[in-house]
Design a protein around this motif. Structure first.
Motif, PDB file in Angstrom:
ATOM      1  N   ASN A 244     -12.420  -7.545   3.206  1.00  0.00           N
ATOM      2  CA  ASN A 244     -12.857  -6.440   4.375  1.00  0.00           C
ATOM      3  C   ASN A 244     -11.668  -5.828   5.025  1.00  0.00           C
ATOM      4  N   TYR A 245     -10.532  -5.850   4.310  1.00  0.00           N
ATOM      5  CA  TYR A 245      -9.323  -5.414   4.747  1.00  0.00           C
ATOM      6  C   TYR A 245      -9.093  -3.960   4.875  1.00  0.00           C
ATOM      7  N   CYS A 246      -8.329  -3.564   5.610  1.00  0.00           N
ATOM      8  CA  CYS A 246      -7.936  -2.269   5.831  1.00  0.00           C
ATOM      9  C   CYS A 246      -6.209  -2.124   5.651  1.00  0.00           C
ATOM     10  N   ALA A 247      -6.091  -1.361   4.794  1.00  0.00           N
ATOM     11  CA  ALA A 247      -4.333  -1.134   4.463  1.00  0.00           C
ATOM     12  C   ALA A 247      -4.192   0.385   4.487  1.00  0.00           C
ATOM     13  N   ALA A 248      -2.725   0.407   4.116  1.00  0.00           N
ATOM     14  CA  ALA A 248      -2.298   1.995   4.514  1.00  0.00           C
ATOM     15  C   ALA A 248      -1.265   2.293   3.161  1.00  0.00           C
ATOM     16  N   LEU A 249      -1.439   3.580   2.721  1.00  0.00           N
ATOM     17  CA  LEU A 249      -0.584   4.051   1.815  1.00  0.00           C
ATOM     18  C   LEU A 249      -0.446   5.499   1.797  1.00  0.00           C
ATOM     19  N   ASP A 250       0.897   5.932   2.008  1.00  0.00           N
ATOM     20  CA  ASP A 250       1.145   7.087   1.995  1.00  0.00           C
ATOM     21  C   ASP A 250       0.563   8.026   3.035  1.00  0.00           C
ATOM     22  N   GLY A 251       0.323   7.381   4.161  1.00  0.00           N
ATOM     23  CA  GLY A 251      -0.590   7.990   5.365  1.00  0.00           C
ATOM     24  C   GLY A 251      -2.058   8.104   4.940  1.00  0.00           C
ATOM     25  N   VAL A 252      -2.477   7.426   4.198  1.00  0.00           N
ATOM     26  CA  VAL A 252      -4.015   7.243   4.044  1.00  0.00           C
ATOM     27  C   VAL A 252      -4.306   5.835   4.097  1.00  0.00           C
TER      28      VAL A 252
END
Ligand SMILES: [Zn+2]
Length: 301
Positions: A244-252
């Motif tokens: 149930n994680y939320c991560a981020a990559l390249d602004g998304v």
């Protein structure tokens, strides 16, 4: 004509994403959990990201029963809702995805669309959220059918097809032309992209990763297209019940909603629940997101 989606008078728009409910013909506890979360969060919209029902349905009548259970919490509260399919939704073989989509769309508050059809994919569509003040669209929601299983020679899960990526690109470019600006968006589908693995290693925002991402082996670069176009600020999926994680990559932001259902694989030590999104009309690209799960003290009332 169904109601348009719009920011409320405070300029806010809240979405609750339920996923992997795995409902069957006999109404199970998942519906009570959905009721509880909706009572607490009181969202402007609900999104169901696949594996809504599964092979526990053995007749067309069973499918109708299961879909009726699913509809009840949103229909009772007059909350707009929409769906995309997962890999289990039609494994009963009693109704096609198109027939089920028509059934979902027959509910008063359901905003799903048959949308763009390609290969075995149905229900690729987008929904605009209007400003609280006028009809100007301020936010956009893309829904994509990520399919089921890859051909045996490749194995694993299916991938988002090139034609779907082109559909996304066309839609985004047409919106930009029509409204003369980029409309920030969220995108929902069922099976995670490979980029989730990378994002999780480098940019965890919140939540937990308790199992491997079961992505398709083939990746046709939807993510790169999204980064290039720049409208989609978050991609959220289901499928891996224990993530149930939320991560981020390249602004998304890339994330999971966990799992809502008691009818699929699960572990009572890993709480079921939902992911919530709060979007502010003033700066919709910078949305807030958190999980709301069954043992949260907020729900114990
Ligand atoms: Zn599932």
């Amino acid at each position: 004509m169904k109601n348009n989606l719009r920011f409320d008078s405070n300029g806010k728009f809240k979405i609750v994403q339920f996923t992997d409910i795995h409902e069957g013909p006999s109404r199970d506890k998942s519906i009570e959990l959905i009721n509880k979360i909706l009572d607490y969060e009181n969202p402007n919209m609900v999104i169901l990201s696949g594996d809504i029902i599964d092979g526990k349905c053995q007749t067309a009548e069973d499918v109708k029963k299961a879909i009726n259970h699913i509809a009840e919490p949103m229909e009772n509260r007059n909350v707009p809702w929409c769906i995309v399919f997962g890999n289990h939704d039609d494994e009963h073989n009693m109704m096609t995805k198109e027939e089920m989509m028509n059934l979902y769309m027959s509910f008063k508050h359901n905003l799903s669309q048959v949308g763009y059809k390609t290969f075995d994919r149905i229900g690729n569509y987008n929904l605009l959220v209007e400003s609280s003040k006028d009809k100007t669209p301020k936010f956009n929601i893309y829904m994509i059918d990520s399919g089921k299983y890859a051909p045996a020679i490749i194995g694993g899960y299916d991938w988002i097809k090139l034609t779907q990526i082109w559909w996304y690109k066309r839609t985004a470019i047409n919106l930009k032309k029509k409204y003369k600006r980029l409309i920030p968006a969220l995108m929902f589908f069922h099976i995670p992209l490979k980029k989730f693995k990378k994002a999780c290693k480098t940019g965890l925002v919140n939540g937990e990763r308790l199992e491997d991402e079961s992505c398709a082996k083939i990746n046709l670069c939807l993510f790169n297209k999204i980064v290039k176009i720049g409208d989609v600020k978050g991609i959220f999926v289901g499928h891996d019940h224990f993530n149930n994680y939320c991560a981020a990559l390249d602004g998304v932001r890339l994330g999971y909603a966990g799992y809502t259902g008691y009818g699929g694989y699960g572990d009572d030590k890993i709480p079921r629940g939902a992911r919530v999104f709060l979007i502010n009309e003033e700066n919709p690209a910078d949305f807030k997101t958190w999980t709301r799960r069954e043992f949260d003290t907020e729900l114990k009332k």
